[in-house]
Scaffold this motif. Structure first.
Motif, PDB file in Angstrom:
ATOM      1  N   LYS A   1    -112.669 -36.661  23.783  1.00 47.07           N
ATOM      2  CA  LYS A   1    -111.244 -36.513  24.127  1.00 47.07           C
ATOM      3  C   LYS A   1    -110.688 -35.175  23.643  1.00 47.07           C
ATOM      4  O   LYS A   1    -110.066 -34.438  24.406  1.00 47.07           O
ATOM      5  N   SER A   2    -110.928 -34.871  22.356  1.00 46.94           N
ATOM      6  CA  SER A   2    -110.415 -33.604  21.827  1.00 46.94           C
ATOM      7  C   SER A   2    -111.062 -32.421  22.543  1.00 46.94           C
ATOM      8  O   SER A   2    -110.404 -31.418  22.819  1.00 46.94           O
ATOM      9  N   SER A   3    -112.358 -32.557  22.843  1.00 47.35           N
ATOM     10  CA  SER A   3    -113.051 -31.470  23.541  1.00 47.35           C
ATOM     11  C   SER A   3    -112.424 -31.245  24.915  1.00 47.35           C
ATOM     12  O   SER A   3    -112.233 -30.112  25.343  1.00 47.35           O
TER      13      SER A   3
ATOM     14  N   LEU B   1    -102.404 -30.636  17.201  1.00 53.59           N
ATOM     15  CA  LEU B   1    -103.804 -30.921  16.878  1.00 53.59           C
ATOM     16  C   LEU B   1    -103.976 -32.252  16.156  1.00 53.59           C
ATOM     17  O   LEU B   1    -103.046 -32.767  15.553  1.00 53.59           O
ATOM     18  N   GLN B   2    -105.211 -32.747  16.229  1.00 53.81           N
ATOM     19  CA  GLN B   2    -105.530 -34.019  15.563  1.00 53.81           C
ATOM     20  C   GLN B   2    -105.221 -33.903  14.073  1.00 53.81           C
ATOM     21  O   GLN B   2    -104.777 -34.836  13.438  1.00 53.81           O
ATOM     22  N   LYS B   3    -105.473 -32.714  13.519  1.00 51.74           N
ATOM     23  CA  LYS B   3    -105.152 -32.499  12.115  1.00 51.74           C
ATOM     24  C   LYS B   3    -104.309 -31.231  12.030  1.00 51.74           C
ATOM     25  O   LYS B   3    -104.830 -30.139  12.105  1.00 51.74           O
TER      26      LYS B   3
ATOM     27  N   PHE C   1    -100.787 -33.998  22.874  1.00 51.23           N
ATOM     28  CA  PHE C   1    -100.788 -34.684  21.582  1.00 51.23           C
ATOM     29  C   PHE C   1    -102.191 -35.232  21.350  1.00 51.23           C
ATOM     30  O   PHE C   1    -102.611 -36.159  22.025  1.00 51.23           O
ATOM     31  N   ASP C   2    -102.908 -34.657  20.407  1.00 48.04           N
ATOM     32  CA  ASP C   2    -104.251 -35.167  20.130  1.00 48.04           C
ATOM     33  C   ASP C   2    -104.171 -36.166  18.977  1.00 48.04           C
ATOM     34  O   ASP C   2    -104.203 -35.785  17.815  1.00 48.04           O
ATOM     35  N   ASP C   3    -104.028 -37.428  19.334  1.00 51.74           N
ATOM     36  CA  ASP C   3    -103.953 -38.485  18.330  1.00 51.74           C
ATOM     37  C   ASP C   3    -102.861 -38.181  17.296  1.00 51.74           C
ATOM     38  O   ASP C   3    -103.030 -38.461  16.120  1.00 51.74           O
TER      39      ASP C   3
HETATM   40 MG   LIG Z   1    -110.463 -36.092  18.646  1.00 53.03          MG
END
Ligand SMILES: [Mg+2]
Ligand SMILES: Nc1ncnc2c1ncn2[C@@H]1O[C@H](COP(=O)(O)OP(=O)(O)OP(=O)(O)O)[C@@H](O)[C@H]1O
Length: 334
Positions: free
Chosen positions: A131-133, A172-174, A252-254
Motif C-alpha cells: 500500500k505505501s509503495s 506519511l505513515q510515520k 493519508f498513509d495510515d
Molecule cells: Mg505502509
C-alpha cells in the motif's frame, strides 16, 4: 588527564612534606601549590574536552554535508510530453509494476487504477502488501519499473519534482514532529499561511480541541520527535500540517491509525465538507475507517484484488469479506 592531575597532587604532597620537615617551606605554601596546580590542570582538561567535541562536530558535519550534496536520481525528463488533460487532481496508474532496486523483489504488479478529481479512494490490504509503495509512486518518491503513473494526465516523470510535490501532499505513515511550537509544526505545511488558516486546518484535523487545552495553546513547545504528545495527538498535528498545504491530491498513509473511531469519523466529515475538491487517497487497516469512501481498492500481494464500494465488495470480494470477518471477530472478542 585525571591520572596526571592526581599523580601531580601526590607528588607535591610527597615533596612538600619532605621540605616541610626540613623547615624549608610552610605547610600553607604546599597547599597553595596544590590549588594552583589543580586549577591549571583543570583548565587543560577543559581544553582537551573542547578539542574532542570539535573533532566530533567536524565528523558529523562532514557526514551531513555528504547527505546534503547527494544528487537526487529523480530528475525531470524533458523528453516526455507535459500536455495535461485539463483535470485538477486526477491520478491514473497504467499497468504499473514496481521493484525496490536494493533487494529486487517485485512489490507491485499490473496495477491499473484511475482516481477522479475530488474522489475519496480508500486502499486496504494486509500489512506488507504494498500500500505505501503504491502511493509513494504518485509524488515520485520512487519510479515505476514498468508502466506509468499520471497526475492530471501528465506522466509524473515529466514534472519538475518540486512542482509535482506542490500538487501532491502525503501524510506519511510515520510523520516527524520537530522540537518547536505546535503552531510552527503545523505551519511547515505552508510557511506563508495566516493564523486563521492554521487554526482552520487544525480544526478540520480535530486537533484544535486538545491544542487549546495545552498549557500555552498553539505556542506549546513540542519535544523532539513529538515525545511530549500522545500517538493520536501527533497524528492529528501531522494531518493538520498536510491539510494546511492545500494540495490537489491528499494522501493519508495510515494516518488515522491511532485515532478512535469517533474522532476519525469527525475528521472524514470535515474533509468531505471543507476539502471536497481535493482528491483523497486513504490507506487504512480498519474497514470502519474506509466504509464511507467513494471506492475501496483491495490490495493483495501487490495486485488489485477488487475495487468498488463497501456493499459491492462485501458481495463480490472474498479477500474483503475475510478482512471484514476477522475485524468483526476481533471486535466481538474485545
Ligand atoms: Mg505502509
Ligand atoms: N525501502 C524499501 N526497500 C526494500 N523493500 C521495501 C522497502 N519498503 C518496503 N519494502 C518491501 O515492500 C513490501 C511492501 O511494503 P509496503 O511498505 O508498501 O507495505 P504496506 O502495505 O504499506 O504495509 P503496512 O500496512 O505494514 O504499512 C514489503 O514486503 C516490504 O518488505
Amino acid at each position: 588527564m585525571n591520572i596526571v592531575l592526581n599523580i601531580a597532587v601526590v607528588g607535591i604532597i610527597y615533596v612538600g612534606s619532605v621540605q616541610i620537615q626540613e623547615g624549608d617551606v610552610a605547610p600553607g605554601t604546599v597547599m597553595a601549590a596544590i590549588t594552583y596546580l589543580s586549577q591549571i590542570l583543570n583548565g587543560m582538561m577543559m581544553l582537551a574536552m573542547i578539542f574532542s567535541t570539535l573533532s566530533r562536530g567536524m565528523a558529523s558535519s562532514r557526514r551531513l554535508q555528504a547527505v546534503i550534496d547527494t544528487e537526487s536520481e529523480i530528475r525531470q525528463e524533458a523528453s516526455l510530453s507535459a500536455e495535461g488533460d485539463g483535470s485538477r487532481g486526477s491520478v491514473r496508474f497504467e499497468n504499473v509494476s514496481f521493484v525496490y532496486t536494493d533487494n529486487g523483489t517485485e512489490v507491485l504488479h499490473g496495477i491499473n487504477l484511475s482516481v477522479a478529481p475530488g474522489e475519496t479512494l480508500a486502499v486496504i490490504g494486509a500489512t506488507g502488501c504494498g500500500k505505501s509503495s503504491l502511493v509513494s509512486l504518485i509524488p515520485r518518491f520512487y519510479d515505476a519499473a514498468e508502466g506509468r503513473v499520471l497526475v492530471d494526465g501528465v506522466d509524473v516523470r515529466a514534472y519538475d519534482p518540486a512542482a509535482l510535490r506542490e500538487k501532491v501532499t502525503v501524510c506519511l505513515q510515520k510523520s516527524e514532529l520537530f522540537s518547536t511550537t505546535i503552531r510552527d509544526n503545523i505551519a511547515l505545511g505552508r510557511p506563508s499561511a495566516s493564523e486563521a488558516e492554521i487554526r482552520s486546518a487544525a480544526a478540520a484535523a480535530q486537533a484544535d480541541g486538545f491544542i487549546l487545552q495545552q498549557p500555552e495553546g498553539y505556542d506549546t513547545p513540542v519535544a523532539e520527535r513529538g515525545m511530549s504528545l500522545s500517538g493520536g495527538q501527533r497524528q492529528r498535528i501531522a494531518i493538520a500540517r498536510a491539510l494546511l498545504k492545500r494540495g490537489e491530491i491528499l494522501i493519508f498513509d495510515d494516518s488515522t491509525s491511532a485515532l478512535d473511531l469517533k474522532t476519525e469519523a469527525a475528521l472524514y466529515e470535515a474533509l468531505n465538507r471543507d476539502y471536497a475538491d481535493v482528491t483523497k487517497i486513504i490507506i487504512a487497516q480498519r474497514i470502519a475507517s474506509v466504509r464511507s469512501a467513494d471506492r475501496i481498492v483491495v490490495l493483495d500481494g501487490g495486485t488489485i484484488a477488487a475495487c468498488g464500494t463497501h456493499d459491492q465488495l462485501m458481495r463480490t470480494s472474498p479477500v474483503y469479506r475475510d478482512i471484514y470477518d476477522s475485524q468483526l471477530r476481533e471486535e466481538a472478542t474485545a
